[in-house]
Structures are given as structure tokens and as C-alpha cells.
Write a protein that holds these residues in place. Sequence first.
Motif, short mmCIF file in Angstrom:
data_model
loop_
_atom_site.label_atom_id
_atom_site.label_comp_id
_atom_site.label_asym_id
_atom_site.label_seq_id
_atom_site.Cartn_x
_atom_site.Cartn_y
_atom_site.Cartn_z
N LYS A 1 25.67 81.19 -7.10
CA LYS A 1 25.32 80.63 -8.41
C LYS A 1 25.18 79.11 -8.36
CE LYS A 1 27.89 83.96 -11.27
NZ LYS A 1 29.01 84.01 -12.26
N LEU A 2 25.73 78.49 -7.31
CA LEU A 2 25.65 77.03 -7.17
C LEU A 2 24.20 76.64 -6.87
CD1 LEU A 2 28.84 76.38 -5.01
CD2 LEU A 2 28.56 75.95 -7.46
N PRO A 3 23.80 75.41 -7.18
CA PRO A 3 22.43 74.98 -6.87
C PRO A 3 22.12 75.18 -5.38
CG PRO A 3 23.52 73.35 -8.27
CD PRO A 3 24.57 74.36 -7.87
N ALA A 4 20.86 75.50 -5.11
CA ALA A 4 20.42 75.76 -3.73
C ALA A 4 20.83 74.61 -2.82
CB ALA A 4 18.90 75.96 -3.70
N GLY A 5 21.34 74.95 -1.64
CA GLY A 5 21.71 73.97 -0.64
C GLY A 5 23.12 73.40 -0.79
N THR A 6 23.80 73.70 -1.90
CA THR A 6 25.13 73.12 -2.14
C THR A 6 26.14 73.56 -1.08
OG1 THR A 6 24.72 73.02 -4.52
CG2 THR A 6 27.02 72.93 -3.82
N VAL A 7 26.19 74.85 -0.80
CA VAL A 7 27.18 75.35 0.16
C VAL A 7 26.89 74.77 1.55
CG1 VAL A 7 28.12 77.40 1.30
CG2 VAL A 7 27.64 77.44 -1.16
N ASP A 8 25.63 74.78 1.97
CA ASP A 8 25.28 74.22 3.28
C ASP A 8 25.69 72.76 3.39
OD1 ASP A 8 24.23 76.63 4.14
OD2 ASP A 8 22.20 76.14 3.48
N LYS A 9 25.50 72.01 2.32
CA LYS A 9 25.86 70.58 2.32
C LYS A 9 27.38 70.42 2.39
CE LYS A 9 24.67 66.18 0.83
NZ LYS A 9 24.46 65.37 2.00
N LEU A 10 28.11 71.24 1.60
CA LEU A 10 29.57 71.10 1.54
C LEU A 10 30.27 71.40 2.87
CD1 LEU A 10 30.39 72.60 -1.97
CD2 LEU A 10 30.79 70.24 -1.22
N VAL A 11 29.70 72.27 3.69
CA VAL A 11 30.37 72.61 4.95
C VAL A 11 30.02 71.64 6.09
CG1 VAL A 11 30.71 75.03 4.37
CG2 VAL A 11 28.63 74.34 5.60
N GLU A 12 29.20 70.62 5.79
CA GLU A 12 28.92 69.59 6.79
C GLU A 12 30.19 68.76 7.02
OE1 GLU A 12 25.64 67.26 5.34
OE2 GLU A 12 24.20 68.92 5.58
N PRO A 13 30.43 68.30 8.26
CA PRO A 13 31.64 67.54 8.56
C PRO A 13 31.87 66.32 7.65
CG PRO A 13 30.52 68.13 10.59
CD PRO A 13 29.62 68.54 9.46
N GLY A 14 30.83 65.64 7.24
CA GLY A 14 30.97 64.46 6.40
C GLY A 14 31.37 64.78 4.96
N MET A 15 31.37 66.05 4.60
CA MET A 15 31.71 66.48 3.23
C MET A 15 33.08 67.14 3.16
SD MET A 15 29.20 65.57 1.30
CE MET A 15 29.31 66.56 -0.17
N LYS A 16 33.86 67.03 4.23
CA LYS A 16 35.15 67.72 4.30
C LYS A 16 36.08 67.36 3.14
CE LYS A 16 38.92 68.75 7.46
NZ LYS A 16 39.46 68.58 8.81
N LYS A 17 36.12 66.10 2.74
CA LYS A 17 37.01 65.67 1.63
C LYS A 17 36.62 66.38 0.34
CE LYS A 17 38.65 61.49 -0.77
NZ LYS A 17 38.31 61.78 -2.13
N GLN A 18 35.32 66.39 0.01
CA GLN A 18 34.87 67.04 -1.22
C GLN A 18 35.10 68.55 -1.17
OE1 GLN A 18 33.26 64.74 0.53
NE2 GLN A 18 32.26 63.28 -0.82
N LEU A 19 34.82 69.15 -0.02
CA LEU A 19 35.03 70.60 0.13
C LEU A 19 36.51 70.93 -0.04
CD1 LEU A 19 33.97 73.42 0.80
CD2 LEU A 19 34.25 72.85 3.24
N THR A 20 37.37 70.14 0.57
CA THR A 20 38.81 70.35 0.45
C THR A 20 39.26 70.25 -1.01
OG1 THR A 20 39.19 69.56 2.69
CG2 THR A 20 41.09 69.54 1.21
N GLU A 21 38.74 69.27 -1.74
CA GLU A 21 39.08 69.13 -3.16
C GLU A 21 38.67 70.37 -3.96
OE1 GLU A 21 37.20 65.47 -4.34
OE2 GLU A 21 38.74 64.24 -3.38
N ILE A 22 37.47 70.86 -3.70
CA ILE A 22 36.99 72.05 -4.42
C ILE A 22 37.85 73.26 -4.08
CG2 ILE A 22 35.07 73.69 -4.64
CD1 ILE A 22 33.19 71.21 -4.23
N LEU A 23 38.12 73.47 -2.81
CA LEU A 23 38.90 74.65 -2.40
C LEU A 23 40.34 74.59 -2.89
CD1 LEU A 23 37.50 75.18 1.20
CD2 LEU A 23 36.96 76.52 -0.86
N THR A 24 40.97 73.42 -2.79
CA THR A 24 42.37 73.32 -3.24
C THR A 24 42.48 73.36 -4.76
OG1 THR A 24 42.34 70.90 -3.04
CG2 THR A 24 43.21 72.15 -1.15
N TYR A 25 41.37 73.17 -5.45
CA TYR A 25 41.33 73.33 -6.91
C TYR A 25 41.43 74.81 -7.28
CZ TYR A 25 39.82 72.52 -11.76
OH TYR A 25 39.75 72.46 -13.13
N HIS A 26 41.21 75.69 -6.31
CA HIS A 26 41.31 77.14 -6.53
C HIS A 26 42.70 77.69 -6.17
CE1 HIS A 26 36.95 76.66 -6.47
NE2 HIS A 26 36.88 77.85 -7.08
#
Length: 192
Positions: free
Chosen positions: A91-116
Motif C-alpha cells: 500500500k506504500l507508494p511505489a519504490g518506498t520499500v526498495d528505498k528503505l532497505v538501502e544501507p543509507g536508509m537504515k536509521k529511517q527504516l529502524t524508526e519505522i520498524l521500532t514504531y511497530h
Amino acid sequence: MSRTTTPFTFRNVAMSAAAAGFLIAVPALAATSVMVGGAPMMSDARIPANASKAKNLTTLVAAVKAAGLVDTLNGDGPFTVFAPTNAAFSKLPAGTVDKLVEPGMKKQLTEILTYHVVPGRLTAADLKAQAMKHGGKATLKTVEGQTLVVEEKMGKWVVVDRAGHVATIETPDVLQANGVVHVIDTVLMPKS
């Protein structure tokens, strides 16, 4: 007076013992399971081991690995995890997941996951009790630091993030050795 004999079977012995007031011990199963994504989630397994078996949680599992959170979720906890399905991530905008799993996005990905993730083991009954105690809404502080709200809407229990996105709990009470998972249909987003 004529006597009728009953054939000797385990069932007849058990029924006679029960009728006489004796209890017969039956070995209990060590673990219980709930089906998620076509796989049994065993209550004696830890969160990452169970999640990795569920075909509908593969995106979440990949994201947890990319964020380096597998060891954390393998810890003693206990944790309450609101686990978004693959359909939730789609349901997320196209390309969001691919972008989030890039090494440079680790901080943002961690924030989203730990919010769950919420500290403690909160079953559906616990969530409902907290909500009833607080006017119908349970406010939970996540590991990420912000809050989520759990409430009942139109007969279903939902989780509402800080931006107002609503995730329905599809499969509650997937018990784990180190917590409990509630499978949800929407990715929750912390406010930036």
C-alpha cells in the motif's frame, strides 16, 4: 440377576475412572500455534523464527534484517509486535520499500520498524482492558519513542498511528516465546 460385561478398552476404562471421580492425566502440548501466512507460529519459538516461516510476512522479515533488528527481536523481551503483512507494505507508494532497505536508509527504516514494537507482552485481552480503562482507547509507547492508539472501530480492533493511519488487526494473539505478535493490514508511520 444377570450381569452385563463391558469389553476392556482404554475408552471404557477412562470413562469408568471419570465416572468414579478420578482424573486421568493427559500430556499437554508444549506449544500452541496459530496459522499465519500458511505456516504454524509456535508459541515456544521467538519472533524472528516464526515470522520467517510466514509467506505473508516476507517483506517485514527482509526489512528487519536490513535494519539489523533480528538479534534485538530474538532477545528475551517481552515484545508486542504489530506486524504488517506484505499487502500492507504494497500500500506504500511505489519504490518506498526498495528505498528503505538501502544501507543509507537504515536509521529511517529502524524508526519505522521500532514504531511497530511495544515493550511488554500485550495480548488482545490486555489491549482491550487498557482501552476500556481509558475511555475506549489504549495509548501505547513504542520502542521508537512515539505513541500508538489501539481502539475498537466498527467491531474490529485497530491501531492508529500519529498521522492518523488506521491498521486493522487481522490476526491477534500470535503468541511467541518472547512476546506476542498482532498481524496488521497497514504499515504504521511515526511522525517525523
